[in-house]
Enzyme design. Structure first.
Site, mmCIF file in Angstrom:
data_model
loop_
_atom_site.group_PDB
_atom_site.id
_atom_site.type_symbol
_atom_site.label_atom_id
_atom_site.label_comp_id
_atom_site.label_asym_id
_atom_site.label_seq_id
_atom_site.Cartn_x
_atom_site.Cartn_y
_atom_site.Cartn_z
ATOM 1 N N HIS A 1 11.458 38.568 -3.650
ATOM 2 C CA HIS A 1 10.313 38.189 -4.482
ATOM 3 C C HIS A 1 9.063 38.149 -3.620
ATOM 4 C CE1 HIS A 1 12.372 34.590 -3.019
ATOM 5 N NE2 HIS A 1 11.184 33.995 -2.948
ATOM 6 N N HIS B 1 5.469 36.628 -3.346
ATOM 7 C CA HIS B 1 4.593 35.583 -3.861
ATOM 8 C C HIS B 1 3.188 36.171 -3.997
ATOM 9 C CE1 HIS B 1 7.194 31.956 -3.165
ATOM 10 N NE2 HIS B 1 7.767 32.766 -2.288
#
Ligand code: 5GP
Ligand code: ZN
Length: 139
Positions: free
Chosen positions: A99, A101
């Protein structure tokens, strides 16, 4: 991957505030935001980290990052962002599904730059590290 939280978000088994989607990526708001609009961009397929992401995703990855930044800019009125991946547990990775950010930044938001993440002053000089890297055989 059944026990992965982010795979379950992709499979709609866990709810998330989805703000963007492309063929292979999904973007949703972080459940514990560090700033208004703090978002997580994930591949729909399970890759544990950035190193596992196949190169053919590159163009689509860049495009969705830019699309989300534009969307957040329109809504939140800032075009300042910190983008980052906590790659591995020593870097703070807690969810082992890649992921990125995407954190909108604002005037006087109290945050720092990427430089404030760590200051592990090297014992070797930049030249020594450079020589090590340059002389290392490809593995
Ligand atoms: P990491 O430290 O692995 O880079 O960060 C994981 C991020 O995922 C954290 O910022 C955390 O707040 C977020 N997160 C963890 N579980 C969930 C969840 O179920 N939903 C959403 N939207 N975010 C989550
Ligand atoms: Zn996963």
């Amino acid at each position: 991957m059944r026990e992965c939280i982010f795979c379950q978000i992709v499979e709609k088994k866990i709810k998330a505030k989805i703000i963007g989607e492309s063929e292979n990526f999904l973007v949703f708001l972080d459940i514990h935001p560090h700033a208004p609009g703090h978002s997580l961009l994930i591949p729909k397929k399970h890759f544990a980290n950035f190193q596992e992401l196949p190169e053919e995703y590159g163009q689509e990855f860049v495009k969705i990052i830019k699309d989300i930044m534009l969307k957040l800019k329109r809504v939140l009125g800032t075009d300042n962002f910190t983008l980052g991946v906590n790659e591995g547990p020593l870097a703070g990775q807690a969810v082992f599904h890649l992921h990125l950010h995407i954190i909108p930044r604002f005037k006087n938001d109290g945050g720092g730059s990427i430089h404030s993440v760590v200051y592990n002053q090297p014992k070797e000089s930049v030249e020594e590290i450079y020589q090590k890297i340059i002389n290392a055989s490809e593995s």
